[in-house]
Write an enzyme that holds these catalytic residues in place. Structure first.
Site, PDB file in Angstrom:
ATOM      1  CG  ASP A 110     -32.308 -69.041  20.968  1.00 24.97           C
ATOM      2  OD1 ASP A 110     -32.430 -69.137  22.202  1.00 24.97           O
ATOM      3  OD2 ASP A 110     -31.506 -68.257  20.439  1.00 24.97           O
ATOM      4  CB  CYS A 154     -26.718 -79.441  38.102  1.00 26.95           C
ATOM      5  SG  CYS A 154     -26.253 -79.262  36.378  1.00 26.95           S
TER       6      CYS A 154
END
Length: 322
Positions: free
Chosen positions: A175, A247
């Site tokens: 994580d 993005c």
């Protein structure tokens, strides 16, 4: 269903990051362009000649300061792509197809030989591959929390990187929010190419239920992105460089996330990267971000790259707030 962030909808004005023309490009795969990143570990001389004859040109064409000579990326001003290579065990691929704007975070990191670098959200592996085209790090840690994408990342690295270099690469499935505690002040450079709401695969969906789910999930993303950045800051040594990228066109996931980090961490300083926009305008179209440390590439006709947001920060030697 077109799934654009709130700030990209409505009346197009001076502050809008994307116009109707840009939206049309984003939602029309036939307009998309693909750059060809050559693999320096299995250099395709014949392909390079062929690309040149077909009218491809090298990215930046020498206009970007500190551009690594070992990185060769070719692009065309017309849509379309050459075929992808198949994965074959024991054979290195000669090239990687990618959105040319995804190289900007890699170049902003300015990796040098021998440095320790962390790619915190590394799958599918394109930016890790690009980093290794720039320099030979002393240690590269590629991390990916999602198990399916983790396997994709491993395969990508095995397809492009020779065995001796693989030995200096660690691939983990942690994580990312816990990385800073696990490896405090370990890295000279950290790239956080964060999970975000608006990559091209999310932009257009014929499934309205799926689109609605994505919109609901988007609201949770800025918190995750901030937590990943806080972890990255802990993993970064004093004096080190952090690059954040997405993005997406979403201001909430781009400028607002970086503003929150700068406001809550007095040991993080913005690095001016406006010069990249000035020198790269022949290949990319940039939208204003209101930040010296942040760039936003938006797709345009003949320059159908992006969306790609990039921000660059430096960790000072003073103690910051957590």
């Amino acid at each position: 269903m077109l799934d654009l962030p709130h700030e990209a909808k409505g009346r197009v004005g001076h502050t809008d990051p994307v116009s109707a023309n840009h939206r049309e490009i984003l939602t029309s795969p036939s307009c998309w362009q693909y750059a060809v990143l050559l693999n320096r570990f299995n250099y395709p001389f014949e392909l390079e000649k062929d690309l040149y004859l077909k009218g491809y040109h090298t990215l930046f064409q020498g206009s970007l300061p500190n551009y690594p000579k070992s990185m060769k990326c070719y692009l065309s001003r017309t849509p379309g792509q050459i075929p992808s290579e198949r994965h074959q065990v024991g054979n290195l691929k000669k090239y990687y197809l990618l959105n040319a704007a995804s190289l900007l975070p890699v170049l902003a990191l300015e990796l040098r030989d021998g440095e320790k670098v962390l790619d915190l959200c590394a799958a599918p592996g394109g930016k890790s591959i690009a980093l290794l085209q720039c320099a030979c790090p002393g240690y590269l840690h590629c991390n990916e929390y999602d198990s399916l994408r983790f396997r994709w990342l491993r395969q990508t690295l095995e397809s492009f990187i020779p065995q001796p270099l693989i030995n200096v690469i660690k691939v983990s499935e942690l994580d990312g929010r816990k990385m800073g505690d696990a490896q405090p002040e370990m890295f000279d450079k950290v790239l956080v190419d964060a999970p975000c709401s608006n990559d091209r695969s999310w932009l257009f969906s014929s499934d309205s239920q799926k689109a609605s789910y994505r919109i609901s999930q988007r609201r949770k993303l800025p918190l995750l992105q901030i937590e990943l950045l806080r972890s990255a800051i802990k993993a970064l040594r004093p004096g080190g460089i952090l690059v954040y990228s997405t993005c997406t066109l979403s201001k909430a996931e781009n400028q607002d996330v970086i503003s929150e980090i700068l406001n809550s961490h007095s040991n993080m300083m913005p690095i001016d990267i406006k010069g990249i926009a000035r020198t790269c305008s022949q290949d990319f179209t940039f939208a204003p971000t209101g930040q010296e440390c942040g760039l936003l590439v938006i797709p345009d006709k003949g320059k159908a790259w992006g969306p790609m947001y990039v921000a660059k920060l430096k960790k000072s030697w003073s103690t910051g707030k957590w």
